[in-house]
Design a protein around this motif. Structure first.
Motif, PDB file in Angstrom:
ATOM      1  N   TYR A 147      54.730  16.286-157.999  1.00  0.00           N
ATOM      2  CA  TYR A 147      54.135  16.738-156.740  1.00  0.00           C
ATOM      3  C   TYR A 147      52.685  17.150-156.986  1.00  0.00           C
ATOM      4  N   HIS A 148      51.793  16.782-156.058  1.00  0.00           N
ATOM      5  CA  HIS A 148      50.419  17.282-156.135  1.00  0.00           C
ATOM      6  C   HIS A 148      50.408  18.805-156.269  1.00  0.00           C
ATOM      7  N   GLU A 149      51.305  19.439-155.519  1.00  0.00           N
ATOM      8  CA  GLU A 149      51.303  20.899-155.430  1.00  0.00           C
ATOM      9  C   GLU A 149      51.630  21.595-156.745  1.00  0.00           C
ATOM     10  N   ASN A 150      52.124  20.842-157.724  1.00  0.00           N
ATOM     11  CA  ASN A 150      52.367  21.434-159.036  1.00  0.00           C
ATOM     12  C   ASN A 150      51.080  21.969-159.671  1.00  0.00           C
ATOM     13  N   TYR A 151      49.933  21.492-159.180  1.00  0.00           N
ATOM     14  CA  TYR A 151      48.656  21.853-159.786  1.00  0.00           C
ATOM     15  C   TYR A 151      47.826  22.799-158.931  1.00  0.00           C
ATOM     16  N   THR A 152      48.341  23.203-157.785  1.00  0.00           N
ATOM     17  CA  THR A 152      47.572  24.094-156.918  1.00  0.00           C
ATOM     18  C   THR A 152      47.204  25.392-157.634  1.00  0.00           C
ATOM     19  N   GLY A 153      48.125  25.919-158.421  1.00  0.00           N
ATOM     20  CA  GLY A 153      47.886  27.186-159.094  1.00  0.00           C
ATOM     21  C   GLY A 153      46.772  27.154-160.117  1.00  0.00           C
ATOM     22  N   GLN A 154      46.321  25.957-160.519  1.00  0.00           N
ATOM     23  CA  GLN A 154      45.250  25.862-161.503  1.00  0.00           C
ATOM     24  C   GLN A 154      43.868  25.770-160.868  1.00  0.00           C
ATOM     25  N   VAL A 155      43.822  25.615-159.560  1.00  0.00           N
ATOM     26  CA  VAL A 155      42.537  25.361-158.899  1.00  0.00           C
ATOM     27  C   VAL A 155      41.582  26.535-159.047  1.00  0.00           C
TER      28      VAL A 155
ATOM     29  N   ALA B 125      47.649   6.473-159.549  1.00  0.00           N
ATOM     30  CA  ALA B 125      47.798   7.490-160.586  1.00  0.00           C
ATOM     31  C   ALA B 125      46.428   8.012-160.993  1.00  0.00           C
ATOM     32  N   TRP B 126      46.395   9.241-161.474  1.00  0.00           N
ATOM     33  CA  TRP B 126      45.152   9.884-161.875  1.00  0.00           C
ATOM     34  C   TRP B 126      45.361  10.569-163.227  1.00  0.00           C
ATOM     35  N   ASP B 127      44.263  10.842-163.926  1.00  0.00           N
ATOM     36  CA  ASP B 127      44.362  11.600-165.170  1.00  0.00           C
ATOM     37  C   ASP B 127      43.764  12.987-164.951  1.00  0.00           C
ATOM     38  N   TYR B 128      43.784  13.819-165.977  1.00  0.00           N
ATOM     39  CA  TYR B 128      43.335  15.202-165.797  1.00  0.00           C
ATOM     40  C   TYR B 128      41.826  15.286-165.550  1.00  0.00           C
ATOM     41  N   ALA B 129      41.080  14.299-165.998  1.00  0.00           N
ATOM     42  CA  ALA B 129      39.666  14.267-165.633  1.00  0.00           C
ATOM     43  C   ALA B 129      39.534  14.066-164.125  1.00  0.00           C
ATOM     44  N   GLY B 130      40.426  13.240-163.559  1.00  0.00           N
ATOM     45  CA  GLY B 130      40.449  13.056-162.110  1.00  0.00           C
ATOM     46  C   GLY B 130      40.884  14.316-161.385  1.00  0.00           C
ATOM     47  N   LEU B 131      41.829  15.060-161.975  1.00  0.00           N
ATOM     48  CA  LEU B 131      42.239  16.335-161.391  1.00  0.00           C
ATOM     49  C   LEU B 131      41.076  17.316-161.394  1.00  0.00           C
ATOM     50  N   ALA B 132      40.329  17.362-162.482  1.00  0.00           N
ATOM     51  CA  ALA B 132      39.156  18.234-162.540  1.00  0.00           C
ATOM     52  C   ALA B 132      38.150  17.853-161.462  1.00  0.00           C
ATOM     53  N   ALA B 133      37.957  16.547-161.257  1.00  0.00           N
ATOM     54  CA  ALA B 133      37.034  16.088-160.222  1.00  0.00           C
ATOM     55  C   ALA B 133      37.526  16.482-158.828  1.00  0.00           C
ATOM     56  N   ALA B 134      38.840  16.421-158.619  1.00  0.00           N
ATOM     57  CA  ALA B 134      39.400  16.819-157.330  1.00  0.00           C
ATOM     58  C   ALA B 134      39.182  18.304-157.088  1.00  0.00           C
ATOM     59  N   ILE B 135      39.354  19.122-158.122  1.00  0.00           N
ATOM     60  CA  ILE B 135      39.118  20.556-157.998  1.00  0.00           C
ATOM     61  C   ILE B 135      37.651  20.823-157.684  1.00  0.00           C
TER      62      ILE B 135
ATOM     63  N   PRO C 160      31.433  22.772-160.251  1.00  0.00           N
ATOM     64  CA  PRO C 160      31.680  21.758-161.295  1.00  0.00           C
ATOM     65  C   PRO C 160      32.803  22.176-162.224  1.00  0.00           C
ATOM     66  N   VAL C 161      33.740  21.268-162.435  1.00  0.00           N
ATOM     67  CA  VAL C 161      34.866  21.517-163.334  1.00  0.00           C
ATOM     68  C   VAL C 161      35.026  20.319-164.247  1.00  0.00           C
ATOM     69  N   GLU C 162      35.198  20.581-165.535  1.00  0.00           N
ATOM     70  CA  GLU C 162      35.424  19.519-166.506  1.00  0.00           C
ATOM     71  C   GLU C 162      36.772  19.728-167.181  1.00  0.00           C
ATOM     72  N   TYR C 163      37.374  18.625-167.579  1.00  0.00           N
ATOM     73  CA  TYR C 163      38.650  18.703-168.289  1.00  0.00           C
ATOM     74  C   TYR C 163      38.410  18.850-169.778  1.00  0.00           C
ATOM     75  N   GLN C 164      39.072  19.835-170.387  1.00  0.00           N
ATOM     76  CA  GLN C 164      39.012  20.038-171.828  1.00  0.00           C
ATOM     77  C   GLN C 164      40.383  19.745-172.414  1.00  0.00           C
TER      78      GLN C 164
ATOM     79  N   VAL D  88      43.380  14.902-153.769  1.00  0.00           N
ATOM     80  CA  VAL D  88      42.482  15.933-153.254  1.00  0.00           C
ATOM     81  C   VAL D  88      42.964  16.452-151.907  1.00  0.00           C
ATOM     82  N   ASP D  89      43.497  15.576-151.083  1.00  0.00           N
ATOM     83  CA  ASP D  89      43.994  16.008-149.767  1.00  0.00           C
ATOM     84  C   ASP D  89      45.242  16.861-149.906  1.00  0.00           C
TER      85      ASP D  89
END
Length: 284
Positions: free
Chosen positions: A141-149, A200-210, A217-221, A276-277
């Motif tokens: 679920y996208h929502e699994n990552y809401t808490g990291q935003v 599908a997206w990777d964590y760099a894409g998740l950082a870009a969505a955030i 600006p957010v970068e994936y480490q 992102v939506d």
């Protein structure tokens, strides 16, 4: 026809609303909940609320009795799911339900995903029971990552140990609509559907969505597993939870959640919700 949704968490509530949107009369829907007061808003719509606690089989039996179809929303506590699900399967068999729909995990019968074994065991129990069934193998679920935003936006860094592994997630609302479609249309008995987002997206894409959502600006480490666990415990997680999170990232790195498909979008008749939506809607 009476449709029982076994749990009143995020997915179950959305499934109820999707059933209503698809024309099912609220009076023909039951929502199971451990605490009935938590579903007062659904009762106000005309939905019937029944006590259902996966750890108390007598409540499961009573809730399932008289239902024609059952949406078995997977229990949330790892390590307890199999006996909890067994109670629902047994009750569905005794009640003679015409369709049991189960929310499983992607490729549960063959995946290395840390959550897969309990789902595989549940699927086997369903087959052994002989209850007419449909298995929905939901990806993330996208929502699994809401808490990291918020934390990532504040620090400018999203940490993880998934490498370049990809996640074919969709929103909870997408999966709920898929379940409602399977419960209200023909031809799904005996089917197992691998459901995922269109892309599908990777964590760099998740950082870009955030970054897009927050304007920061957010970068994936990417960290190795040991460093990831250390960072998570440093944020206050206990060792067990930190290990579980890092193990999921290892699964992602291996490709366990990477398979995008159009099966879900085909069921719901529209594209799945972009990452992102989905995050933006959940934050709102």
């Amino acid at each position: 026809m009476t449709i029982l949704v076994t749990a009143a968490g995020h997915l179950g509530r959305l499934a109820v609303k999707s059933l209503i949107a698809r024309g099912v009369a609220p009076a023909d829907i039951r929502i199971g909940a451990r605490t009935l007061s938590k579903v007062d808003d659904l009762v106000a719509l005309g939905v019937n609320a029944v006590e259902l606690d996966y750890d108390r089989p007598e409540t499961v039996t009573a809730a399932v009795a008289g239902a024609d179809k059952v949406l078995l929303v997977s229990a949330s506590e790892p390590g307890k799911r199999v006996p909890q699900h067994q109670a629902v399967i047994d009750a569905a068999k005794a009640a003679g339900v015409s369709q049991l729909v189960y929310t499983s995990a992607p490729h549960a019968d063959s995946s290395t995903l840390i959550l897969a074994p309990e789902h595989k065991a549940t699927e086997e129990l369903i087959v052994a029971s002989g209850v007419p069934a449909t298995v929905l193998r939901n990806n993330w679920y996208h929502e699994n990552y809401t808490g990291q935003v918020a934390g990532a936006a504040e620090s400018g860094v999203l940490i993880g140990s998934a490498g370049t592994g990809r996640v074919a997630s969709a929103s909870r609302a997408d999966y709920a609509e898929g379940a409602a479609a399977v419960l209200t249309t023909e031809g799904h008995i005996g089917q197992t559907y691998e459901l995922a987002g269109d892309t599908a997206w990777d964590y760099a894409g998740l950082a870009a969505a955030i970054s897009e959502i927050t304007g920061r600006p957010v970068e994936y480490q990417n960290l190795d597993t040991a460093a990831h666990v250390a960072a998570l415990t440093g944020f206050g997680l206990d060792e067990g939870t930190a290990g579980f999170v890092s193990a999921l990232d290892a699964n992602i790195a291996e490709g366990a959640l990477a398979e995008a498909s159009n099966v879900l979008s085909g069921l719901i008749g529209r594209p799945t919700t972009p990452l992102v939506d989905g995050l933006r809607a959940d934050l709102a």
